[in-house]
Design an enzyme around this catalytic site. Structure first.
Site, short mmCIF file in Angstrom:
data_model
loop_
_atom_site.label_atom_id
_atom_site.label_comp_id
_atom_site.label_asym_id
_atom_site.label_seq_id
_atom_site.Cartn_x
_atom_site.Cartn_y
_atom_site.Cartn_z
N GLY A 1 23.42 -5.85 45.62
CA GLY A 1 22.40 -5.34 46.52
C GLY A 1 21.43 -4.35 45.90
O GLY A 1 20.94 -3.45 46.58
N THR A 2 21.09 -4.54 44.61
CA THR A 2 20.13 -3.61 44.00
C THR A 2 18.74 -3.79 44.61
O THR A 2 18.01 -2.81 44.76
CB THR A 2 20.07 -3.82 42.48
OG1 THR A 2 19.82 -5.20 42.18
CG2 THR A 2 21.39 -3.39 41.83
N ARG B 1 29.29 -27.16 56.99
CA ARG B 1 28.09 -26.42 56.60
C ARG B 1 27.17 -26.23 57.80
O ARG B 1 26.52 -25.20 57.94
CB ARG B 1 27.37 -27.17 55.49
CG ARG B 1 26.52 -26.30 54.59
CD ARG B 1 27.38 -25.40 53.73
NE ARG B 1 26.58 -24.71 52.71
CZ ARG B 1 27.08 -23.89 51.82
NH1 ARG B 1 28.37 -23.61 51.82
NH2 ARG B 1 26.32 -23.32 50.94
N ILE C 1 18.86 -21.93 52.08
CA ILE C 1 18.47 -21.79 53.48
C ILE C 1 18.11 -23.17 54.02
O ILE C 1 17.21 -23.83 53.48
CB ILE C 1 17.27 -20.83 53.61
CG1 ILE C 1 17.62 -19.45 53.06
CG2 ILE C 1 16.83 -20.73 55.07
CD1 ILE C 1 18.74 -18.75 53.79
N ASN D 1 11.48 -14.58 49.61
CA ASN D 1 12.50 -14.58 48.56
C ASN D 1 11.93 -13.92 47.31
O ASN D 1 10.74 -13.99 47.05
CB ASN D 1 12.91 -16.03 48.24
CG ASN D 1 13.97 -16.09 47.14
OD1 ASN D 1 15.01 -15.45 47.23
ND2 ASN D 1 13.70 -16.87 46.10
N HIS E 1 12.25 -14.13 43.27
CA HIS E 1 12.78 -15.00 42.20
C HIS E 1 12.45 -14.37 40.85
O HIS E 1 11.31 -13.93 40.63
CB HIS E 1 12.15 -16.39 42.30
CG HIS E 1 12.70 -17.34 41.28
ND1 HIS E 1 13.95 -17.93 41.41
CD2 HIS E 1 12.20 -17.78 40.10
CE1 HIS E 1 14.17 -18.70 40.36
NE2 HIS E 1 13.13 -18.63 39.55
#
Length: 208
Positions: A12-13, A66, A94, A108, A110
């Site tokens: 969780g940085t 799932r 997702i 997001n 990346h």
């Protein structure tokens, strides 16, 4: 006040960078109201709890299929009232049902300059290993909206990072996080929270 849900898988940085930016005023008109992890041992959940934020684990392993997992995750996000979902090192794809429920409301981070070194299989150290193997001189990070593809959504922000001759995948990963990810992810959230981001025909425009 924009309600933000952050999805994480590990330490969780990036989440911490977001929380620090909220606390310092670099992010305004937004608050993190929920943190979700697929990993019950993710330290990101502890970071959230220490910050007084609801932290829950929703793991695929807890469900018979799932689809049931996706339904549970979507239900939690909707119940939380989340208006923006941030994938901050979330290593679970997702599904379209969630993307369609939150159109242009999922972002997001990346660890490359998309479209380089992105798509299926490019996550974690794999991205930096590929960049070093290819011998590129510059890499970086990209914040993008999430669509039904893999790393194919509209690009919001990018920041370049120079590759040093002695870089290893691990040192490059750290460099990209410190010099790019921790800067542009909070910036993107702030822009969205303050109504500065619009999307037209897959192209993002940022207003002054």
């Amino acid at each position: 006040m924009l309600k933000v849900a952050v999805l994480v898988s590990g330490g969780g940085t990036n989440l911490q960078a977001i929380l620090d930016a909220v606390d310092s005023g670099k992010i305004t008109n937004a608050q993190v109201s929920l943190v979700v992890s697929n990993n019950p041992n993710a330290y990101a959940l502890t970071r959230a709890k220490n910050h007084g934020i609801e932290a829950v684990c929703i793991s695929p392993k807890e469900f018979e299929s799932r689809e049931k997992f996706h339904e549970a995750l979507l239900k939690k996000l909707q119940e939380s009232g989340a208006e923006l979902i941030v994938l901050a090192g979330y290593l679970v794809a997702i599904p379209p049902m969630i993307v369609e429920a939150f159109p242009n409301k999922i972002i997001n981070i990346h660890p490359s300059l998309i479209p380089s070194f992105c798509g299926v299989g490019y996550y974690g150290l794999h991205v930096h290993e590929a960049a070093l193997k290819r011998g590129v001189k510059v890499t970086g990070a990209t914040v993008h909206f999430v669509d039904t593809g893999t790393d194919t959504g509209p690009i919001i922000l990018q920041k370049a990072v120079k590759i040093e001759p002695d870089d290893t995948p691990e040192s490059l990963q750290r460099s990209v996080m410190e010099k790019a990810e921790w800067k542009i992810l909070p910036k993107a959230i702030n822009l969205i929270a303050n109504g500065k981001v619009s999307v037209d025909d897959h192209i993002v425009t940022i207003s002054d």
